[in-house]
Motif scaffolding. Structure first.
Motif, PDB file in Angstrom:
ATOM      1  N   GLU A 157       0.850  -1.191   0.000  1.00 35.83           N
ATOM      2  CA  GLU A 157       0.000   0.000   0.000  1.00 35.83           C
ATOM      3  C   GLU A 157       0.887   1.244   0.000  1.00 35.83           C
ATOM      4  N   THR A 158       0.496   2.241  -0.786  1.00 35.21           N
ATOM      5  CA  THR A 158       1.291   3.460  -0.927  1.00 35.21           C
ATOM      6  C   THR A 158       0.360   4.667  -0.979  1.00 35.21           C
ATOM      7  N   LEU A 159       0.781   5.742  -0.320  1.00 32.82           N
ATOM      8  CA  LEU A 159       0.079   7.024  -0.378  1.00 32.82           C
ATOM      9  C   LEU A 159       1.076   8.078  -0.836  1.00 32.82           C
ATOM     10  N   VAL A 160       0.676   8.879  -1.851  1.00 30.85           N
ATOM     11  CA  VAL A 160       1.588   9.835  -2.484  1.00 30.85           C
ATOM     12  C   VAL A 160       0.929  11.209  -2.535  1.00 30.85           C
ATOM     13  N   LEU A 161       1.706  12.230  -2.193  1.00 30.70           N
ATOM     14  CA  LEU A 161       1.286  13.618  -2.368  1.00 30.70           C
ATOM     15  C   LEU A 161       2.316  14.305  -3.251  1.00 30.70           C
ATOM     16  N   GLU A 162       1.853  14.862  -4.375  1.00 30.96           N
ATOM     17  CA  GLU A 162       2.760  15.517  -5.332  1.00 30.96           C
ATOM     18  C   GLU A 162       2.221  16.891  -5.673  1.00 30.96           C
ATOM     19  N   GLY A 163       3.123  17.895  -5.673  1.00 31.10           N
ATOM     20  CA  GLY A 163       2.757  19.245  -6.063  1.00 31.10           C
ATOM     21  C   GLY A 163       3.811  19.845  -6.966  1.00 31.10           C
ATOM     22  N   HIS A 164       3.384  20.711  -7.879  1.00 29.11           N
ATOM     23  CA  HIS A 164       4.317  21.330  -8.814  1.00 29.11           C
ATOM     24  C   HIS A 164       3.842  22.737  -9.174  1.00 29.11           C
ATOM     25  N   GLU A 165       4.807  23.569  -9.496  1.00 25.68           N
ATOM     26  CA  GLU A 165       4.507  24.948  -9.885  1.00 25.68           C
ATOM     27  C   GLU A 165       5.664  25.473 -10.725  1.00 25.68           C
ATOM     28  N   LYS A 166       5.340  26.189 -11.783  1.00 22.47           N
ATOM     29  CA  LYS A 166       6.388  26.752 -12.619  1.00 22.47           C
ATOM     30  C   LYS A 166       5.891  28.017 -13.304  1.00 22.47           C
ATOM     31  N   ASP A 167       6.857  28.871 -13.660  1.00 19.85           N
ATOM     32  CA  ASP A 167       6.575  30.058 -14.455  1.00 19.85           C
ATOM     33  C   ASP A 167       7.657  30.172 -15.516  1.00 19.85           C
ATOM     34  N   GLN A 168       7.824  31.350 -16.087  1.00 19.17           N
ATOM     35  CA  GLN A 168       8.803  31.514 -17.159  1.00 19.17           C
ATOM     36  C   GLN A 168      10.237  31.377 -16.680  1.00 19.17           C
ATOM     37  N   ASN A 169      10.476  31.588 -15.391  1.00 14.40           N
ATOM     38  CA  ASN A 169      11.859  31.622 -14.894  1.00 14.40           C
ATOM     39  C   ASN A 169      12.221  30.464 -13.970  1.00 14.40           C
ATOM     40  N   THR A 170      11.240  29.877 -13.276  1.00 14.10           N
ATOM     41  CA  THR A 170      11.548  28.834 -12.294  1.00 14.10           C
ATOM     42  C   THR A 170      10.491  27.739 -12.327  1.00 14.10           C
ATOM     43  N   SER A 171      10.834  26.608 -11.726  1.00 11.80           N
ATOM     44  CA  SER A 171       9.866  25.535 -11.501  1.00 11.80           C
ATOM     45  C   SER A 171      10.252  24.778 -10.243  1.00 11.80           C
ATOM     46  N   ASP A 172       9.234  24.271  -9.534  1.00 10.38           N
ATOM     47  CA  ASP A 172       9.441  23.515  -8.305  1.00 10.38           C
ATOM     48  C   ASP A 172       8.566  22.269  -8.338  1.00 10.38           C
ATOM     49  N   ASP A 173       9.152  21.143  -7.900  1.00  9.76           N
ATOM     50  CA  ASP A 173       8.430  19.879  -7.819  1.00  9.76           C
ATOM     51  C   ASP A 173       8.700  19.243  -6.464  1.00  9.76           C
ATOM     52  N   LEU A 174       7.625  18.846  -5.772  1.00 11.58           N
ATOM     53  CA  LEU A 174       7.740  18.214  -4.468  1.00 11.58           C
ATOM     54  C   LEU A 174       6.908  16.942  -4.456  1.00 11.58           C
ATOM     55  N   LEU A 175       7.524  15.868  -3.958  1.00 16.56           N
ATOM     56  CA  LEU A 175       6.856  14.570  -3.855  1.00 16.56           C
ATOM     57  C   LEU A 175       7.119  14.010  -2.466  1.00 16.56           C
ATOM     58  N   ILE A 176       6.040  13.626  -1.758  1.00 20.34           N
ATOM     59  CA  ILE A 176       6.135  12.995  -0.440  1.00 20.34           C
ATOM     60  C   ILE A 176       5.370  11.683  -0.503  1.00 20.34           C
ATOM     61  N   PHE A 177       5.961  10.599  -0.014  1.00 21.53           N
ATOM     62  CA  PHE A 177       5.303   9.300  -0.110  1.00 21.53           C
ATOM     63  C   PHE A 177       5.557   8.460   1.134  1.00 21.53           C
ATOM     64  N   GLY A 178       4.650   7.538   1.362  1.00 23.60           N
ATOM     65  CA  GLY A 178       4.792   6.554   2.424  1.00 23.60           C
ATOM     66  C   GLY A 178       4.203   5.230   1.969  1.00 23.60           C
ATOM     67  N   SER A 179       4.841   4.109   2.356  1.00 25.75           N
ATOM     68  CA  SER A 179       4.392   2.794   1.897  1.00 25.75           C
ATOM     69  C   SER A 179       4.488   1.781   3.031  1.00 25.75           C
ATOM     70  N   TYR A 180       3.650   0.752   2.921  1.00 25.89           N
ATOM     71  CA  TYR A 180       3.807  -0.443   3.744  1.00 25.89           C
ATOM     72  C   TYR A 180       3.890  -1.635   2.809  1.00 25.89           C
ATOM     73  N   TYR A 181       4.801  -2.564   3.117  1.00 28.51           N
ATOM     74  CA  TYR A 181       5.057  -3.709   2.236  1.00 28.51           C
ATOM     75  C   TYR A 181       5.221  -4.961   3.088  1.00 28.51           C
ATOM     76  N   ASP A 182       4.671  -6.070   2.587  1.00 26.39           N
ATOM     77  CA  ASP A 182       4.726  -7.342   3.314  1.00 26.39           C
ATOM     78  C   ASP A 182       4.873  -8.468   2.300  1.00 26.39           C
ATOM     79  N   LEU A 183       5.851  -9.351   2.521  1.00 25.19           N
ATOM     80  CA  LEU A 183       6.084 -10.495   1.635  1.00 25.19           C
ATOM     81  C   LEU A 183       6.445 -11.719   2.442  1.00 25.19           C
ATOM     82  N   ASP A 184       5.826 -12.858   2.106  1.00 25.45           N
ATOM     83  CA  ASP A 184       6.260 -14.172   2.571  1.00 25.45           C
ATOM     84  C   ASP A 184       6.522 -15.005   1.328  1.00 25.45           C
ATOM     85  N   LEU A 185       7.770 -15.433   1.151  1.00 29.70           N
ATOM     86  CA  LEU A 185       8.172 -16.135  -0.061  1.00 29.70           C
ATOM     87  C   LEU A 185       8.766 -17.490   0.311  1.00 29.70           C
ATOM     88  N   TYR A 186       8.245 -18.557  -0.315  1.00 33.82           N
ATOM     89  CA  TYR A 186       8.690 -19.918  -0.041  1.00 33.82           C
ATOM     90  C   TYR A 186       9.339 -20.484  -1.296  1.00 33.82           C
TER      91      TYR A 186
END
Length: 530
Positions: A311-340
């Motif tokens: 399971e994963t939850l993601v928050l992404e935001g971005h903004e840009k104009d003629q001179n600059t751009s910014d990108d931000l990504l924040i995420f969190g996950s839970y992972y579970d595996l049993d392999l035989y």
């Protein structure tokens, strides 16, 4: 054994060639000896008269129906940084038959995907001379979230893409080689960023059935919600395969995404959820088949397999104009595996067999931030980017001996904390009309700690690595550019092997816990292309 051509096939081929040449010779002779083409007189009934042929040539041009040809991809001249990168869109993906979801990556030239030990396990990846194992040297992100897993119970850089829904993929941005500043761990051979759509042109309701109990249902749609759009999709899948002990692979996938804004400014909130359960099909001894112990579709270890959830939850935001751009990504996950797995059957334990369980449970947190500004240097256009990437994996790994998935001995257990920080700076400058460069410098720091059940394998370490990269681009001339690319890339190695001083058992040749690697392994590459 050398390949040989059947005498009948060879004779048939020679006959076809002879008839073709004879026909061409006769046609050529007729063309040179006859002044006009022969005509055929048609006999008509007495009540009809033949129309007199016109002696004047037709002045009306013959209009053919329009033929539209779509290229494999758009031209990246003036855009691409190297000759080994590109984009793949949904139009190309939807034309490919897919046996496994991860096979959408086979749209990347030279990338091959296979499977072993069951359909729910991460695939094996190969890229033009690189045996990437389960993803060790090919970094993949989904909507910007890194998917390779360090210090994994089964293999370093484990890349499980079974939860992908191909119908939702908007495009794949692939880049081969270690030449890009924003690609860090596991990117020594290349990388790919898979992007899901924000909206669908129309809803999808798909029901598919096939042989060997293949069943798939997909429901997906998007609609306006407030000032943005809400996308939802759910997939249910089952198949058994032709095996004596059926795969019994069941998976359920869900995606929920809310997006607002546009390419200039906006944000997205996305949730992914997946659960899979399967029985593994693996290699079998030829001797066991010859002796009649099992059939060609049988197994000596029918309880091999596993189950996984993500399971994963993601928050992404971005903004840009003629001179600059910014990108931000924040995420969190839970992972579970049993392999035989059971690779040696009764070689080490003639009574209970050699099956073992690899368990991996972890939570993952991370962020990615990039700031770009566009300016001029010595009167020439120059783009600059600085970026920060952080990831933390809180991992509980364990290795056990099992008999039909029942534990009877513990090999090792580890609680691993692995954190990494990557900082990079890039510059792109158009020095001349026919010459531009891209240079990058990346630095990574890793902190690893292991609280092991064996005190001799408990400890902590910190490592760092600097990776320079430089690309020279000449052209275009006649719609062609020439590239000279060089750089360093790397993959990290299992934190347990970086800290451990005692191997728990030489019994597990396949387990990464039984191997000794340096903590970071770098690779340099120079490529010339056009």
């Amino acid at each position: 054994m050398k390949n040989r051509i059947s005498p009948l096939v060879a004779m048939g081929f020679l006959c076809v060639c002879g008839v073709t040449l004879f026909d061409a010779f006769v046609t050529l002779g007729q063309a040179t000896t006859m002044s006009e083409p022969p005509t055929t007189q048609l006999a008509l009934p007495e009540t009809q008269t033949a129309a007199q042929p016109s002696t004047q040539p037709s002045t009306q041009p013959t209009r053919l129906s329009e033929v539209v040809v779509h290229g494999r991809s758009e031209s990246l001249v003036g855009i691409a940084d190297t000759s080994s990168q590109g984009y793949v869109g949904q139009a190309q993906i939807e034309e490919r038959p897919l046996l496994r979801p991860a096979e959408i990556l086979e749209t990347v030239p030279g990338l091959v995907i296979t499977q072993h030990s069951g359909p729910g396990k991460a695939n094996q990846y190969f890229l033009r001379g690189f045996q990437l194992d389960h993803g060790t040297d090919f970094a993949v992100t989904l909507d910007g979230v890194p998917q390779n897993m360090p210090t994994h119970a089964h293999g370093q850089g484990y890349l499980d893409l079974n939860y992908l829904i191909p119908e939702l993929v908007d495009d794949i941005n692939f880049r081969k080689g270690p030449y890009y500043g924003d690609v860090g761990d596991f990117g020594a051979a290349g990388s790919a960023d898979i992007r899901y759509v924000d909206t669908l042109d129309k809803g999808i309701f798909s029901v598919t059935g096939g042989s060997y109990d293949y069943e798939r249902i997909l429901l997906a749609d998007s609609f306006k919600l407030g000032d943005g759009n809400l996308l939802g999709a759910i997939e249910a899948y089952h198949e058994n395969g032709p095996w004596q002990y059926p795969d019994g692979y069941k998976r359920i996938n869900g995606v929920l995404k809310y997006s607002e804004g546009n390419d200039t400014a906006g944000f997205r909130i996305t949730g992914f959820a997946y659960h899979g359960d399967w029985r593994a099909t693996d290699q079998i001894p030829e001797q066991a088949v010859d002796e009649g112990l099992i059939g060609e579709f049988g197994s000596l270890s029918p309880t091999d397999g596993g189950n996984s959830q993500h399971e994963t939850l993601v928050l992404e935001g971005h903004e840009k104009d003629q001179n600059t751009s910014d990108d931000l990504l924040i995420f969190g996950s839970y992972y579970d595996l049993d392999l035989y797995n059971d690779f040696t059957y009764f070689l080490n334990n003639p009574v209970m067999g050699d099956q073992f369980e690899q368990q991996d449970r972890r939570s993952i947190q991370g962020l990615r931030f990039a700031h770009s500004w566009y300016s001029s240097f010595l009167g020439r256009d120059s783009d600059n980017t600085v970026g920060l990437q952080f990831r933390n994996d809180d991992i509980n790994n364990s290795l056990h001996l099992t008999d039909d998935r029942v534990r009877y001995a513990d090999v090792r257990s580890d609680h691993v904390l692995e954190s990494s920080v990557g900082i990079y700076a890039e510059n792109k400058t158009q020095w001349l009309d026919k010459f531009r460069t891209e240079g990058a410098l990346r630095g990574d720091i890793f902190y690893m700690s292991d609280d092991s059940d064996n005190p001799l394998n408990t400890g902590q370490k910190t490592y760092g690595l600097v990776s320079p990269k430089l690309i020279l681009i000449f052209g275009p001339w006649d719609k062609t550019e020439f590239y000279l690319s060089g750089g360093y890339g790397y993959h990290s190695n299992d934190a347990r092997s970086a800290i451990s001083t005692v191997s728990p058992s030489a019994y597990f040749g396949h387990s990464s816990a039984a191997k000794h690697f340096v903590p970071l392994r770098s690779r340099s590459a120079i490529r010339v292309g056009f």
